[in-house]
Each structure stands twice: as structure tokens, then as C-alpha cells.
Motif scaffolding. Structure first.
Motif: not given
Ligand code: WQD
Length: 326
Positions: A77, A118, A120, A144, A190, A193, A205-206, A220, A222, A259
Motif C-alpha cells: 500500500k 482506496s 487512490a 498502487y 501525514l 510523519m 513539513r508541509v 483530505r 481523514y 495539512v
Molecule cells: C496527506 C497529505 C501530503 C506528510 C495516500 C494514498 C492513499 C492512501 C493513504 C493507502 C498530502 C501531506 C504528508 C508530511 C505533508 N494510501 N503531507 N507533510 O497522499 O493523501 O494518500 O495514503 O492505502 O491512497 O494516496 O496521504 O498521509 O501521505 O498525505 O504535507 O510530512 O499530507 O503531501 O497532501 P495521501 P498522506
């Protein structure tokens, strides 16, 4: 009825197993333990260690446990990794599903199949800032996402041909934990992280603050993993109640959070005060992906109950358990 939960030792899968058993359903976990942890499987639930690519092992598990329904979560994933290793993702997620479905239809004992899909599959939704419905065109932007969309097709076609009731659940951004021991151990999204940065006393980080959204950062939807797990219980019961169903459902809250908004809540709820730094955009990130959750409400009578604060505090308790002293 006995449900085989593939990937049931994983973060989301284990929450599904707990929710199903607490709702009185009999479950068996099938997991290759590549990322799953046996400790997450509740006492009294059998754990079969095997890969979904091993059709004989799946067939034996279906027969040994008299399986009558399947919830399939076993998959790779990580979006970024899928770009590097597309063949691996197609093998694990599409070929693994094909082998599983072949064993399930050959056994002929199961009547229901719930598939973990997903958000995705949508890629960058063509609707822009509106809510994404299940009829929004699917244009995945990563291998993915492609494997999840292909998986939905495979599940639907097999269900029609073999008389299986099927549901594809399109998860939005999953966070939180039912209890600390079930928390996500990966640091790929996110919330964890940001926890990692705060714990190191570094600014979170953003990734980009010049998106066409109210505060410039990505928005997003959540969803608490406990709500997501309850959606599986509702889907499993809906399939059992009505043979011949074919559901595709968004599993989100229908509420967008940016974010920056998430980082503000994480700082506040974990007792930190580290202003984020702005890093470059992450390639492929859509500006805004928020579910319309209406269809799941109509079809399943399911609705998310938890908000982002509950996700953050429960995830933080899990993080602290894994990182004592934080
Ligand atoms: C969320 C937002 C980042 C970390 C992905 C897959 C989805 C599902 C979940 C699997 C984005 C931003 C992140 C950081 C940030 N996957 N960000 N700073 O990309 O929406 O979804 O994971 O099953 O299918 O696409 O999730 O949590 O990676 O990011 O600014 O340190 O947070 O750029 O905008 P995402 P995410």
C-alpha cells in the motif's frame, strides 16, 4: 458464518478482525506476516500464515475453517514504492487477488467478498473542489491506485460470474487506533510523519502551500480506523443479507481538513508548538480529495462517528507506546 480476513494481522486488518469478532462474527486471519504482527490477532482467532499468492494454502484454509465469506485486505500500500516497483505491486495486489478469487470460487463455499480499495483509484478527481462520489471518473495516478482499480474490476466480474455478493470499499485517509497495541507502526502518512518530526523536536513539513485551497495546503478526508472497521462489519452483513449485491462505496467522513489544519491539531493535542516549514510539493499530490459519504450511509446505514481529534489522540497513544519517553 466464518469470515477469512486476509491481511488481518496488519494495521487496518486487525481493526477489522477486532470489530467483526466484537460484533459476534467468527473470523480466521490469513496473513503472510510481511508487515503484519501476530500479536494484533485477538485471542481465540486462528492465524494462518500464508501468502494470497499461494493458492493451495488458501484453498486449505478455506476448507479447514469452512469459510463462507472473505474480507480481503492483504496488499502492498505504499504509493511511492509502487512507482519504483510496479511489477511487485501488480503481482501482490492483482495476481494475489486473482489467485485468491480462483481458490474461493473453486471451493464454492463463500457467498460474500469484501475488497479493500482506496481513494487512490480517483487520482486527481475531475470534480476539483467538490466532493468525490463513486461515479467520479477513476484515473489513478500511481501503480498502487491502478492495482486497486483493477482489483475492483476483478472482484466485480468474478462476483457476477460466480454468484458472489461483492463490495469494494474505497478508503480515504485512515488514521487513529482502537487501542495503542493496534496502532499503525509505519511512518508513511501525514499523522505519523508529523509525530516523528515533533518527537525529534524538529518542525513538521508541509509539502506545498500554494495549492488552490483555503489555506494553500492539500485537503483530505481523514477517517478513524475504528469507523472504517465498522464499515466492514456493515458491508459484510449487507452482503450476507442480500445475495447478488455489487457495492462500490466511499468510506470517508465527507469533511475536508487541510495539512495545516491537521498539524495545528496535532501540535495542540500532543502538547507541542512547532510551526511547520514549507517543503516543495510532493509530485502527484491532488489538491483536494474529500468523499461524498452518502452512498455508504444509504446502502449500509453506516456513518463515521469520530472526528480528527479522536484520530490524533488515539494515534499519539500508539506512537508513545512504540517510542517510550516521547
Ligand atoms: C496527506 C497529505 C501530503 C506528510 C495516500 C494514498 C492513499 C492512501 C493513504 C493507502 C498530502 C501531506 C504528508 C508530511 C505533508 N494510501 N503531507 N507533510 O497522499 O493523501 O494518500 O495514503 O492505502 O491512497 O494516496 O496521504 O498521509 O501521505 O498525505 O504535507 O510530512 O499530507 O503531501 O497532501 P495521501 P498522506
Amino acid at each position: 458464518m466464518t469470515w477469512l480476513i486476509t491481511g488481518g494481522a496488519g494495521y487496518i486488518g486487525a481493526h477489522v478482525v477486532h470489530a467483526m469478532t466484537e460484533a459476534g462474527e467468527r473470523t480466521v486471519v490469513y496473513d503472510d506476516l510481511s508487515t503484519g504482527l501476530p500479536d494484533r490477532v485477538p485471542d481465540g482467532v486462528p492465524l494462518v500464515v500464508g501468502s494470497v499468492l499461494d493458492g493451495e494454502r488458501v484453498a486449505r484454509a478455506l476448507a479447514d475453517h469452512e469459510v463462507t465469506g472473505v474480507v480481503h485486505l492483504a496488499a502492498k500500500k505504499q504509493v511511492g514504492e509502487s512507482v519504483e516497483l510496479p511489477l511487485h505491486y501488480y503481482r501482490e495486489n492483482v495476481e494475489g487477488l486473482r489467485v485468491l478469487l480462483e481458490a474461493v470460487t473453486a471451493a464454492g463455499t463463500a457467498s460474500s467478498f469484501v475488497f479493500s480499495s482506496s481513494a487512490a483509484v480517483y487520482g486527481t478527481p475531475s470534480t476539483g473542489a467538490e466532493l468525490v462520489t463513486e461515479d467520479t471518473p477513476c484515473l489513478p495516478m500511481s501503480p498502487y491506485g491502478e492495482t486497486k482499480l483493477a482489483g475492483e474490476w476483478l472482484v466485480r466480474a468474478t462476483g457476477r460470474a460466480a454468484g458472489l455478493s461483492t463490495a469494494s470499499l474505497r478508503y480515504f485517509n485512515v488514521a487513529g487506533a482502537a487501542r495503542p497495541e493496534l496502532a499503525d507502526t509505519g511512518v508513511y502518512n501525514l499523522v505519523p510523519m508529523v509525530f516523528e518530526k515533533l518527537t525529534a523536536n524538529e518542525p513538521p513539513r508541509v509539502f506545498g502551500d500554494d495549492y488552490p485551497t483555503p489555506d494553500g495546503t492539500c485537503v483530505r478526508d481523514y477517517i478513524h480506523v475504528v469507523d472504517l472497521a465498522e464499515a466492514h462489519v456493515a458491508a459484510a452483513r449487507a452482503l450476507r443479507a442480500t445475495p447478488g449485491r455489487d457495492l462500490t462505496l466511499n468510506i470517508g467522513r465527507g469533511e475536508g481538513v487541510s495539512v495545516r489544519g491537521m498539524i495545528d491539531r496535532i501540535n495542540a493535542l500532543t502538547g507541542h508548538d512547532l510551526a511547520p516549514t514549507v517543503a516543495p510539493r510532493r509530485p502527484g499530490d491532488p489538491a483536494n480529495v474529500v468523499a461524498s459519504a452518502d452512498r455508504a450511509a444509504t446502502e449500509l446505514g453506516w456513518k463515521a462517528r469520530h472526528g480528527v481529534d479522536a484520530m490524533i489522540t488515539s494515534a499519539w497513544a500508539g506512537w508513545q507506546r512504540l517510542h517510550p519517553g516521547t
